[in-house]
Design a protein around this motif. Structure first.
Motif, PDB file in Angstrom:
ATOM      1  N   HIS A  19       6.359  11.666 -10.049  1.00 38.24           N
ATOM      2  CA  HIS A  19       5.676  10.572 -10.756  1.00 38.24           C
ATOM      3  C   HIS A  19       6.675   9.582 -11.358  1.00 38.24           C
ATOM      4  O   HIS A  19       6.350   8.396 -11.503  1.00 38.24           O
ATOM      5  CB  HIS A  19       4.769  11.128 -11.860  1.00 38.24           C
ATOM      6  CG  HIS A  19       3.607  11.912 -11.334  1.00 38.24           C
ATOM      7  ND1 HIS A  19       2.482  11.321 -10.817  1.00 38.24           N
ATOM      8  CD2 HIS A  19       3.406  13.256 -11.231  1.00 38.24           C
ATOM      9  CE1 HIS A  19       1.624  12.254 -10.423  1.00 38.24           C
ATOM     10  NE2 HIS A  19       2.161  13.436 -10.663  1.00 38.24           N
ATOM     11  N   GLY A  20       7.840  10.091 -11.732  1.00 36.95           N
ATOM     12  CA  GLY A  20       8.850   9.220 -12.295  1.00 36.95           C
ATOM     13  C   GLY A  20       8.448   8.631 -13.635  1.00 36.95           C
ATOM     14  O   GLY A  20       7.408   8.975 -14.221  1.00 36.95           O
ATOM     15  N   VAL A  21       9.291   7.714 -14.119  1.00 32.69           N
ATOM     16  CA  VAL A  21       8.977   7.016 -15.364  1.00 32.69           C
ATOM     17  C   VAL A  21       7.747   6.139 -15.183  1.00 32.69           C
ATOM     18  O   VAL A  21       6.960   5.962 -16.104  1.00 32.69           O
ATOM     19  CB  VAL A  21      10.192   6.167 -15.805  1.00 32.69           C
ATOM     20  CG1 VAL A  21       9.860   5.359 -17.048  1.00 32.69           C
ATOM     21  CG2 VAL A  21      11.393   7.045 -16.086  1.00 32.69           C
ATOM     22  N   SER A  25       4.646   5.730 -17.743  1.00 34.14           N
ATOM     23  CA  SER A  25       4.214   4.422 -18.256  1.00 34.14           C
ATOM     24  C   SER A  25       2.729   4.197 -18.008  1.00 34.14           C
ATOM     25  O   SER A  25       2.019   3.653 -18.872  1.00 34.14           O
ATOM     26  CB  SER A  25       5.040   3.316 -17.594  1.00 34.14           C
ATOM     27  OG  SER A  25       4.631   2.040 -18.027  1.00 34.14           O
ATOM     28  N   GLU A  26       2.265   4.629 -16.845  1.00 35.91           N
ATOM     29  CA  GLU A  26       0.863   4.387 -16.478  1.00 35.91           C
ATOM     30  C   GLU A  26      -0.117   5.276 -17.228  1.00 35.91           C
ATOM     31  O   GLU A  26      -1.328   5.083 -17.140  1.00 35.91           O
ATOM     32  CB  GLU A  26       0.698   4.556 -14.967  1.00 35.91           C
ATOM     33  CG  GLU A  26       1.372   3.418 -14.189  1.00 35.91           C
ATOM     34  CD  GLU A  26       1.394   3.641 -12.689  1.00 35.91           C
ATOM     35  OE1 GLU A  26       1.124   4.777 -12.243  1.00 35.91           O
ATOM     36  OE2 GLU A  26       1.709   2.669 -11.965  1.00 35.91           O
ATOM     37  N   PRO A  33       7.611   9.719 -25.290  1.00 34.72           N
ATOM     38  CA  PRO A  33       7.900  11.166 -25.290  1.00 34.72           C
ATOM     39  C   PRO A  33       9.353  11.449 -25.666  1.00 34.72           C
ATOM     40  O   PRO A  33      10.256  10.651 -25.366  1.00 34.72           O
ATOM     41  CB  PRO A  33       7.618  11.577 -23.838  1.00 34.72           C
ATOM     42  CG  PRO A  33       6.676  10.545 -23.308  1.00 34.72           C
ATOM     43  CD  PRO A  33       7.078   9.261 -23.993  1.00 34.72           C
ATOM     44  N   GLU A  34       9.563  12.583 -26.287  1.00 37.50           N
ATOM     45  CA  GLU A  34      10.897  12.935 -26.793  1.00 37.50           C
ATOM     46  C   GLU A  34      11.948  12.934 -25.685  1.00 37.50           C
ATOM     47  O   GLU A  34      13.113  12.607 -25.934  1.00 37.50           O
ATOM     48  CB  GLU A  34      10.835  14.318 -27.446  1.00 37.50           C
ATOM     49  CG  GLU A  34      12.142  14.756 -28.072  1.00 37.50           C
ATOM     50  CD  GLU A  34      12.059  16.142 -28.698  1.00 37.50           C
ATOM     51  OE1 GLU A  34      13.116  16.652 -29.097  1.00 37.50           O
ATOM     52  OE2 GLU A  34      10.941  16.695 -28.759  1.00 37.50           O
ATOM     53  N   LEU A  35      11.563  13.287 -24.458  1.00 41.41           N
ATOM     54  CA  LEU A  35      12.492  13.341 -23.344  1.00 41.41           C
ATOM     55  C   LEU A  35      13.222  12.012 -23.135  1.00 41.41           C
ATOM     56  O   LEU A  35      14.340  11.987 -22.625  1.00 41.41           O
ATOM     57  CB  LEU A  35      11.736  13.729 -22.062  1.00 41.41           C
ATOM     58  CG  LEU A  35      12.534  13.809 -20.756  1.00 41.41           C
ATOM     59  CD1 LEU A  35      13.627  14.876 -20.850  1.00 41.41           C
ATOM     60  CD2 LEU A  35      11.613  14.078 -19.575  1.00 41.41           C
ATOM     61  N   PHE A  36      12.597  10.905 -23.553  1.00 40.76           N
ATOM     62  CA  PHE A  36      13.161   9.571 -23.307  1.00 40.76           C
ATOM     63  C   PHE A  36      13.747   8.924 -24.563  1.00 40.76           C
ATOM     64  O   PHE A  36      14.223   7.793 -24.500  1.00 40.76           O
ATOM     65  CB  PHE A  36      12.085   8.658 -22.720  1.00 40.76           C
ATOM     66  CG  PHE A  36      11.559   9.139 -21.390  1.00 40.76           C
ATOM     67  CD1 PHE A  36      12.255   8.890 -20.220  1.00 40.76           C
ATOM     68  CD2 PHE A  36      10.386   9.863 -21.326  1.00 40.76           C
ATOM     69  CE1 PHE A  36      11.786   9.333 -19.005  1.00 40.76           C
ATOM     70  CE2 PHE A  36       9.897  10.314 -20.100  1.00 40.76           C
ATOM     71  CZ  PHE A  36      10.604  10.055 -18.939  1.00 40.76           C
ATOM     72  N   PRO A 214       9.632   0.308 -15.753  1.00 42.87           N
ATOM     73  CA  PRO A 214       8.262  -0.008 -16.161  1.00 42.87           C
ATOM     74  C   PRO A 214       8.148  -0.316 -17.655  1.00 42.87           C
ATOM     75  O   PRO A 214       9.096  -0.107 -18.423  1.00 42.87           O
ATOM     76  CB  PRO A 214       7.494   1.273 -15.815  1.00 42.87           C
ATOM     77  CG  PRO A 214       8.516   2.356 -15.870  1.00 42.87           C
ATOM     78  CD  PRO A 214       9.831   1.733 -15.476  1.00 42.87           C
ATOM     79  N   VAL A 215       6.993  -0.806 -18.030  1.00 42.91           N
ATOM     80  CA  VAL A 215       6.692  -1.075 -19.439  1.00 42.91           C
ATOM     81  C   VAL A 215       6.892   0.202 -20.251  1.00 42.91           C
ATOM     82  O   VAL A 215       6.493   1.291 -19.842  1.00 42.91           O
ATOM     83  CB  VAL A 215       5.237  -1.582 -19.575  1.00 42.91           C
ATOM     84  CG1 VAL A 215       4.801  -1.586 -21.030  1.00 42.91           C
ATOM     85  CG2 VAL A 215       5.122  -2.977 -18.971  1.00 42.91           C
ATOM     86  N   CYS A 216       7.545   0.053 -21.410  1.00 42.57           N
ATOM     87  CA  CYS A 216       7.901   1.200 -22.253  1.00 42.57           C
ATOM     88  C   CYS A 216       7.185   1.098 -23.603  1.00 42.57           C
ATOM     89  O   CYS A 216       7.183   0.031 -24.226  1.00 42.57           O
ATOM     90  CB  CYS A 216       9.412   1.208 -22.473  1.00 42.57           C
ATOM     91  SG  CYS A 216      10.022   2.581 -23.475  1.00 42.57           S
ATOM     92  N   PRO A 217       6.553   2.194 -24.081  1.00 42.16           N
ATOM     93  CA  PRO A 217       5.809   2.114 -25.344  1.00 42.16           C
ATOM     94  C   PRO A 217       6.678   1.861 -26.572  1.00 42.16           C
ATOM     95  O   PRO A 217       6.256   1.193 -27.503  1.00 42.16           O
ATOM     96  CB  PRO A 217       5.103   3.479 -25.433  1.00 42.16           C
ATOM     97  CG  PRO A 217       5.859   4.376 -24.509  1.00 42.16           C
ATOM     98  CD  PRO A 217       6.409   3.503 -23.432  1.00 42.16           C
TER      99      PRO A 217
END
Length: 354
Positions: A19-21, A25-26, A33-36, A214-217
């Motif tokens: 699914h990737g980033v 994003s979707e 998420p903490e991973l990022f 992609p768009v990042c929160p």
């Protein structure tokens, strides 16, 4: 789609399931998420961006003009980054490879998963998230398809059908401008001609990456690409109109934005050229930020020595009697060192220092 917030489940969703980033994003999550989430020292401090400094834009339509040669060589020495216009790569081919990039990342996760390292039909084609998902503690907010060029035949057989023709056409069309730039840059080093030996050394292998941000929160907590310099001879970057690339000003904590310039290509000196020029040309740290508003793509072409080449300060550069700053290193060893760790600023070049 519900997604567990536990780290193993998220890594499985992002990496193993393809699914990737983009997939994260979707999900339209409100909190990153903490991973990022990156450590503070790896993020870009926007208060350290110089608002009034610009990357030089050079018209290279007359590449034999002494002023053009001086401008390119000065930029390579002083900042290591510059942008070129009137470079001869047709706009139609530029737009085509950008569209192909969107098409690849628009594929289903099942299709993209076919190019993960464990599934890929060729070791020269790989789809991945972050810089090195096996070792990155915090993931970069980027997906990429990385393709090492071996031959037209291998490209057409193994690269993804949705983008292979466009990526190959763009890569081949860039050859002329790449050769022009290398001719200019070696002139500045006192090398009068790009003979076959040096052409092979400077541009004997090439890699093209299709990058998707992609768009990042919470972009302020993340990065698209961590601070790094490239292992290449030089890099030819095609970026879209979104922006987000920043370059560290030499010997400082300040950064300069590389704004999108219509129909331009962004050029940066890589570590291999810094080593071969004995430090005269600068491979500088750069970083890509995430953003909360628009998806961004970029297409870098990395122009490299061949893996079997040994690189070190060139004899012509050392004729004046200056002291060698770098040892002779096998290029494949240098790249392996570059890839076995997370992005770390300018740390990689220390591998070649005497």
């Amino acid at each position: 789609m519900a997604l567990s917030s536990t780290l193993p489940d998220l890594k499985k969703f992002v990496v193993d399931e393809g699914h990737g980033v983009k997939g994260v994003s979707e999900l339209n999550l409100k909190i990153l998420p903490e991973l990022f989430i990156q450590p503070v020292e790896r993020r870009l401090d926007m208060s350290k961006v110089l608002q009034d400094e610009l990357i030089q834009v050079i018209d290279i339509s007359d590449s034999e003009d002494p002023q053009v040669i001086k401008s390119v060589c000065d930029a390579a020495e002083k900042l290591g980054f510059f942008q070129i216009v009137n470079h001869g790569v047709p706009l139609s081919i530029i737009e085509s490879v950008k569209e192909a990039t969107d098409k690849f990342f628009g594929l289903s996760s099942e299709e993209k998963k076919k190019y993960l390292s464990r599934n890929t039909p060729s070791k020269n084609v790989r789809y991945l998230t972050s810089f090195s998902p096996e070792v990155d503690k915090a993931y970069e907010w980027k997906d990429q398809l990385s393709c090492f060029y071996v031959s037209d035949e291998e490209t057409l057989k193994f690269w993804p059908s949705v983008c292979k023709h466009e990526a190959l056409e763009y890569l081949k069309t860039c050859d002329s401008v790449i050769k022009t730039l290398i001719k200019i840059l070696i002139t500045g080093l006192g090398i009068p001609n790009l003979n076959d030996t040096y052409e092979s050394l400077f541009m004997g292998s090439k890699r093209i990456n299709l990058n998707y941000y992609p768009v990042c929160p919470n972009p302020e907590l993340s990065i698209g690409v961590g601070g790094h310099s490239d292992a290449s001879t030089l890099t030819v970057l095609l970026q879209d109109q979104i922006g987000g690339l920043y370059v560290r000003k030499q010997d400082s904590d300040w950064w300069i934005h590389v704004p999108p310039v219509k129909e331009s290509l962004t050029i940066n000196i890589g570590d291999a050229f810094q080593i071969m020029s004995n430090g005269r040309y600068k491979s500088v740290e750069h970083i890509v930020v995430a953003n909360a508003h628009e998806n961004r793509i970029s297409v870098p072409v990395f122009v490299n020595p061949r893996p079997s080449d040994v690189i070190g300060p060139l004899p012509e550069v050392m004729n004046s009697g200056e002291k060698a700053l770098y040892k002779q290193v096998l290029y494949s060893d240098y790249v392996k060192h570059f890839l076995r760790k997370s992005t770390d600023g300018k740390g990689t070049v220390d591998f070649a220092m005497i």
